[in-house]
Design an enzyme around this catalytic site. Structure first.
Site, PDB file in Angstrom:
ATOM      1  N   GLU A  85      38.962  40.926  41.300  1.00 22.81           N
ATOM      2  CA  GLU A  85      40.358  40.521  41.130  1.00 22.81           C
ATOM      3  C   GLU A  85      40.524  39.678  39.866  1.00 22.81           C
ATOM      4  OE1 GLU A  85      41.792  38.521  44.689  1.00 22.81           O
ATOM      5  OE2 GLU A  85      42.717  40.381  45.306  1.00 22.81           O
ATOM      6  N   PHE A  86      39.584  38.794  39.632  1.00 20.44           N
ATOM      7  CA  PHE A  86      39.629  37.896  38.483  1.00 20.44           C
ATOM      8  C   PHE A  86      39.717  38.673  37.172  1.00 20.44           C
ATOM      9  CE2 PHE A  86      38.382  33.258  38.444  1.00 20.44           C
ATOM     10  CZ  PHE A  86      38.873  32.993  37.177  1.00 20.44           C
ATOM     11  N   ARG A  88      41.118  41.249  36.368  1.00 17.72           N
ATOM     12  CA  ARG A  88      42.422  41.814  36.030  1.00 17.72           C
ATOM     13  C   ARG A  88      43.162  40.914  35.036  1.00 17.72           C
ATOM     14  NH1 ARG A  88      44.243  45.854  39.117  1.00 17.72           N
ATOM     15  NH2 ARG A  88      46.425  45.295  38.805  1.00 17.72           N
ATOM     16  N   GLY A 100      23.188  42.856  37.655  1.00 20.20           N
ATOM     17  CA  GLY A 100      22.260  43.459  38.593  1.00 20.20           C
ATOM     18  C   GLY A 100      21.348  44.482  37.954  1.00 20.20           C
ATOM     19  N   ARG A 101      21.566  44.769  36.673  1.00 25.66           N
ATOM     20  CA  ARG A 101      20.659  45.650  35.947  1.00 25.66           C
ATOM     21  C   ARG A 101      19.438  44.884  35.447  1.00 25.66           C
ATOM     22  NH1 ARG A 101      23.204  48.931  31.223  1.00 25.66           N
ATOM     23  NH2 ARG A 101      21.292  50.120  31.555  1.00 25.66           N
ATOM     24  N   ASN A 185      42.268  29.467  27.759  1.00 22.97           N
ATOM     25  CA  ASN A 185      43.061  28.354  27.261  1.00 22.97           C
ATOM     26  C   ASN A 185      44.090  27.981  28.323  1.00 22.97           C
ATOM     27  OD1 ASN A 185      45.556  29.964  26.803  1.00 22.97           O
ATOM     28  ND2 ASN A 185      44.359  30.929  25.156  1.00 22.97           N
ATOM     29  N   ALA A 186      44.830  26.921  28.090  1.00 25.17           N
ATOM     30  CA  ALA A 186      45.749  26.425  29.118  1.00 25.17           C
ATOM     31  C   ALA A 186      46.841  27.437  29.446  1.00 25.17           C
ATOM     32  CB  ALA A 186      46.380  25.107  28.667  1.00 25.17           C
ATOM     33  N   ARG A 196      47.626  33.276  41.373  1.00 16.84           N
ATOM     34  CA  ARG A 196      46.494  33.150  42.295  1.00 16.84           C
ATOM     35  C   ARG A 196      46.536  31.874  43.148  1.00 16.84           C
ATOM     36  NH1 ARG A 196      44.993  38.378  42.589  1.00 16.84           N
ATOM     37  NH2 ARG A 196      44.583  39.229  40.510  1.00 16.84           N
TER      38      ARG A 196
END
Length: 242
Positions: A85-86, A88, A100-101, A185-186, A196
């Site tokens: 989700e992040f 996006r 994981g590789r 950034n802000a 979120r």
């Protein structure tokens, strides 16, 4: 391979601010170049409380670019489904996540805590979550832990047989914990927080999944300590990113 093959279960997430160059003063000198040119350099050492009104004006009228001249890097540990989700959020963000590789993934998995609301009511876009029963929490915990143990055992068996990590990882679920650096950034962070987090004072309602909101809450707390006037203006004007 590591000998740490026994799964562990977590219901929390962690966020650590590892580096920052972000103050309310950064907003002021960036804004003042519009009218003062090189004289705006004089604002770099200014006490930002003297210009709180300017920060509020910029936020209220959505003059957004002065809020971009700063940087924060967070180290985040959370379940993989949170990161999906992040990611996006792309404008104004940079990410690097553990792979994981290239490394053996550790058996740390997410199981909702007793405070996590489990039951969804209503239609998509207008639904709410309500408390689950003790029996439902038991079902969730037992089912998730059994699934995690089985999948991690299969992962380890493939690694022991010489299968490449990038192939073996396919059996692991999105409840596995991962870690990443996220730099923003802000302005980009305010946009993220507007979507979120769920707040009564938000001009535009949002209905985030609780697990990513847990991350967002920790990020907001750490950002607010760096840029208190900017955060206060964000709150005052309905939590809308400028």
């Amino acid at each position: 391979m590591s000998d740490e093959s026994t799964p562990t279960f977590r219901s929390d997430v962690t966020v650590e601010l590892v580096r920052s160059a972000a103050t309310d003063t950064d907003v002021l000198w960036a804004a003042r170049v519009s009218t003062k040119g090189e004289q705006s350099l004089e604002a770099i050492g200014e006490d930002p409380t003297r210009s709180e009104g300017l920060i509020n004006y910029l936020m209220r009228d959505r003059h957004g670019t002065p809020f971009e001249h700063n940087s924060m890097t967070f180290f985040i540990s959370a379940p993989i489904f949170v990161f999906r989700e992040f990611h996006r959020h792309r404008s104004g963000w940079s990410y690097n996540e553990e792979s994981g590789r290239y490394r053996e993934l550790q058996p740390v998995f997410y199981v909702p805590g007793p405070e996590r609301r489990l039951v969804q009511q209503g239609k998509p876009g207008r639904y709410e979550f309500v408390e689950g029963t003790a029996e439902q929490h038991t079902v969730v915990s037992e089912a998730m832990e059994a699934s995690y143990r089985a999948s991690y055992q299969a992962y380890r068996e493939m690694l022991a047989a010489g299968v490449a990590r990038e192939v073996a990882r396919a059996v692991l679920p999105v409840g596995l914990f991962s870690s990443m650096y996220a730099t923003c950034n802000a302005r980009s962070l305010m946009h993220f927080l507007s979507l979120r987090t769920k707040r009564e004072n938000a001009t535009v309602p949002s209905f985030p999944q609780r697990e990513i909101e847990m991350v967002a809450e920790q990020m907001e707390e750490q950002w607010a300590a760096l840029m208190p006037l900017t955060h206060a203006a964000f709150e005052k004007h309905g939590r809308v990113a400028p």
